[in-house]
Design a protein around this motif. Structure first.
Motif, PDB file in Angstrom:
ATOM      1  N   LEU A 110       6.004  14.263   3.912  1.00 44.37           N
ATOM      2  CA  LEU A 110       5.396  14.689   2.411  1.00 44.37           C
ATOM      3  C   LEU A 110       3.985  14.141   2.867  1.00 44.37           C
ATOM      4  O   LEU A 110       3.763  13.257   3.484  1.00 44.37           O
ATOM      5  N   VAL A 111       2.911  14.734   2.286  1.00 42.45           N
ATOM      6  CA  VAL A 111       1.529  14.574   2.534  1.00 42.45           C
ATOM      7  C   VAL A 111       0.575  14.412   1.469  1.00 42.45           C
ATOM      8  O   VAL A 111       1.014  15.258   0.483  1.00 42.45           O
ATOM      9  N   GLY A 112      -0.468  13.876   1.384  1.00 42.06           N
ATOM     10  CA  GLY A 112      -1.572  13.880   0.425  1.00 42.06           C
ATOM     11  C   GLY A 112      -1.308  13.392  -0.846  1.00 42.06           C
ATOM     12  O   GLY A 112      -0.870  12.199  -1.034  1.00 42.06           O
ATOM     13  N   GLY A 113      -1.821  13.975  -2.033  1.00 40.16           N
ATOM     14  CA  GLY A 113      -1.637  13.386  -3.232  1.00 40.16           C
ATOM     15  C   GLY A 113      -0.300  12.787  -3.797  1.00 40.16           C
ATOM     16  O   GLY A 113      -0.407  11.984  -4.467  1.00 40.16           O
ATOM     17  N   SER A 114       0.888  13.461  -3.200  1.00 43.22           N
ATOM     18  CA  SER A 114       2.209  12.966  -3.687  1.00 43.22           C
ATOM     19  C   SER A 114       2.350  11.615  -3.103  1.00 43.22           C
ATOM     20  O   SER A 114       2.911  10.770  -3.784  1.00 43.22           O
ATOM     21  N   VAL A 115       1.738  11.408  -2.074  1.00 45.52           N
ATOM     22  CA  VAL A 115       2.146  10.058  -1.152  1.00 45.52           C
ATOM     23  C   VAL A 115       1.356   8.906  -1.695  1.00 45.52           C
ATOM     24  O   VAL A 115       1.620   7.802  -2.121  1.00 45.52           O
ATOM     25  N   ARG A 116      -0.042   9.337  -2.171  1.00 47.03           N
ATOM     26  CA  ARG A 116      -1.192   8.324  -2.720  1.00 47.03           C
ATOM     27  C   ARG A 116      -0.369   7.966  -4.230  1.00 47.03           C
ATOM     28  O   ARG A 116      -0.197   6.854  -4.494  1.00 47.03           O
ATOM     29  N   ASP A 117       0.232   9.053  -4.784  1.00 49.87           N
ATOM     30  CA  ASP A 117       0.577   8.821  -6.356  1.00 49.87           C
ATOM     31  C   ASP A 117       1.790   7.949  -6.226  1.00 49.87           C
ATOM     32  O   ASP A 117       2.121   7.057  -6.928  1.00 49.87           O
ATOM     33  N   LEU A 118       2.767   8.319  -5.112  1.00 48.94           N
ATOM     34  CA  LEU A 118       4.051   7.199  -5.244  1.00 48.94           C
ATOM     35  C   LEU A 118       3.572   5.875  -4.849  1.00 48.94           C
ATOM     36  O   LEU A 118       4.100   5.108  -5.530  1.00 48.94           O
ATOM     37  N   LEU A 119       2.764   5.819  -3.846  1.00 47.45           N
ATOM     38  CA  LEU A 119       2.263   4.294  -3.800  1.00 47.45           C
ATOM     39  C   LEU A 119       1.728   3.627  -4.832  1.00 47.45           C
ATOM     40  O   LEU A 119       1.739   2.516  -4.868  1.00 47.45           O
ATOM     41  N   LEU A 120       1.021   4.527  -5.825  1.00 49.18           N
ATOM     42  CA  LEU A 120       0.436   4.033  -6.974  1.00 49.18           C
ATOM     43  C   LEU A 120       1.530   3.895  -8.163  1.00 49.18           C
ATOM     44  O   LEU A 120       1.234   3.416  -9.232  1.00 49.18           O
ATOM     45  N   GLY A 121       2.598   4.197  -8.103  1.00 46.46           N
ATOM     46  CA  GLY A 121       3.729   4.072  -8.811  1.00 46.46           C
ATOM     47  C   GLY A 121       3.603   5.044 -10.020  1.00 46.46           C
ATOM     48  O   GLY A 121       4.320   5.082 -11.125  1.00 46.46           O
ATOM     49  N   ARG A 122       3.007   6.300  -9.459  1.00 51.67           N
ATOM     50  CA  ARG A 122       3.001   7.467 -10.333  1.00 51.67           C
ATOM     51  C   ARG A 122       3.731   8.419  -9.827  1.00 51.67           C
ATOM     52  O   ARG A 122       3.974   8.586  -8.724  1.00 51.67           O
TER      53      ARG A 122
END
Length: 290
Positions: free
Chosen positions: A94-106
């Protein structure tokens, strides 16, 4: 932040031992769960591997153990697609914004994939595959009734007109694919098989600090695609992040180039800013940066 361990410099997330307060952006409950067994992330859990040194950026690969607990069919279908690609012998994540958002709890709005499998192979592995960006190796695949964009890892060189690269070449290195991306927080990928977030650009540290920073030289990144300057404003406003000094300086210097963008591309970004969570901050940033 960077902490020193016996194996060299490694990244520590907020909530880990010795980090002190959590200044921003990743919720403590997310950081505390970065190890499969729960509890804080210790320096030994971020395994920098010298053999994976990324020459273009001068950074080693950092791998952060993380088992995301997401009760979402799209997430599980995307992870299944990644596992299928890896079982076939290809790198994928998985790449990009989805990984960022998962780490941010979103909860991500969608999930994109990156893989070393070329479109012809994707067509064999995923019946019904459809190419949607032939010149860039982007395909639509369907897994468990859900469609995903799967991009073949690529390098891009010699941008000609503030948008289009002269050279696009597939690569078997996911790290090289990350090097062409816009911002470090968008250049992370997640391997659900090993349950690791992979970072070769310092994106996790920037998430911790609440900073939006380009991958590599900011002026070069913005000259490649002028729209990235507007995207920087949109992401900074949406995430509540600060622009890094170099990123801010480059946008202020190169802002006149945005006049060359197609009106529909500008309209798309402005619409996303105005309908996002912080339109007032987005407008202030646009004014500040010229």
């Amino acid at each position: 932040r960077l902490v020193r361990s016996g194996g060299g410099d490694v990244l520590a997330l907020p909530g880990s031992r010795g980090t002190g307060r959590n200044p921003c952006r990743i919720p403590a409950r997310i950081c505390d769960a970065l190890r499969p067994g729960g509890g804080p992330l210790s320096p030994g859990d971020a395994a920098g591997t010298g053999s994976d040194s990324f020459g273009l950026l001068g950074l080693g690969m950092e791998r952060f153990r993380r088992k995301f607990q997401v009760a979402n069919p799209a997430f599980h279908a995307a992870c299944h697609a990644v596992r299928k690609l890896k079982q076939a012998g290809f790198e994928a994540g998985l790449v990009g914004g989805s990984v960022r958002d998962l780490l941010l709890g979103r909860l991500p709005a969608d999930y994109d994939l990156v893989t070393t499998a070329v479109p012809e192979v994707l067509a064999e592995l995923f019946p019904g595959q459809r190419s949607v960006g032939v010149s860039f190796g982007v395909s639509l695949i369907e897994v468990e009734g859900i469609r995903f964009e799967a991009a073949t890892a690529r390098e891009e060189r010699n941008y000609l007109d503030g948008r289009h690269p002269e050279l696009v070449r597939y690569t078997d290195s996911l790290e090289l694919d990350m090097a062409r991306r816009d911002f470090t927080v968008n250049a992370l990928w997640y391997d659900p098989e090993t349950e690791e977030v992979c970072d070769c650009v310092g994106g996790v540290a920037d998430l911790e600090r609440g900073v939006l920073r380009t991958v590599g030289d900011p002026e070069e990144r913005f000259r490649e695609d002028y729209l990235r300057m507007l995207r920087a404003v949109r992401f900074a406003a949406r995430l509540g992040f600060e622009l890094s000094p170099g990123t801010r300086r480059a946008i202020a210097e190169l802002a006149p180039l945005t006049a060359e963008l197609a009106p529909e591309r500008v309209a798309g970004e402005l619409t996303r800013m105005l309908t996002g969570p912080a339109p007032d901050r987005a407008m202030r940033l646009l004014l500040e940066l010229g």
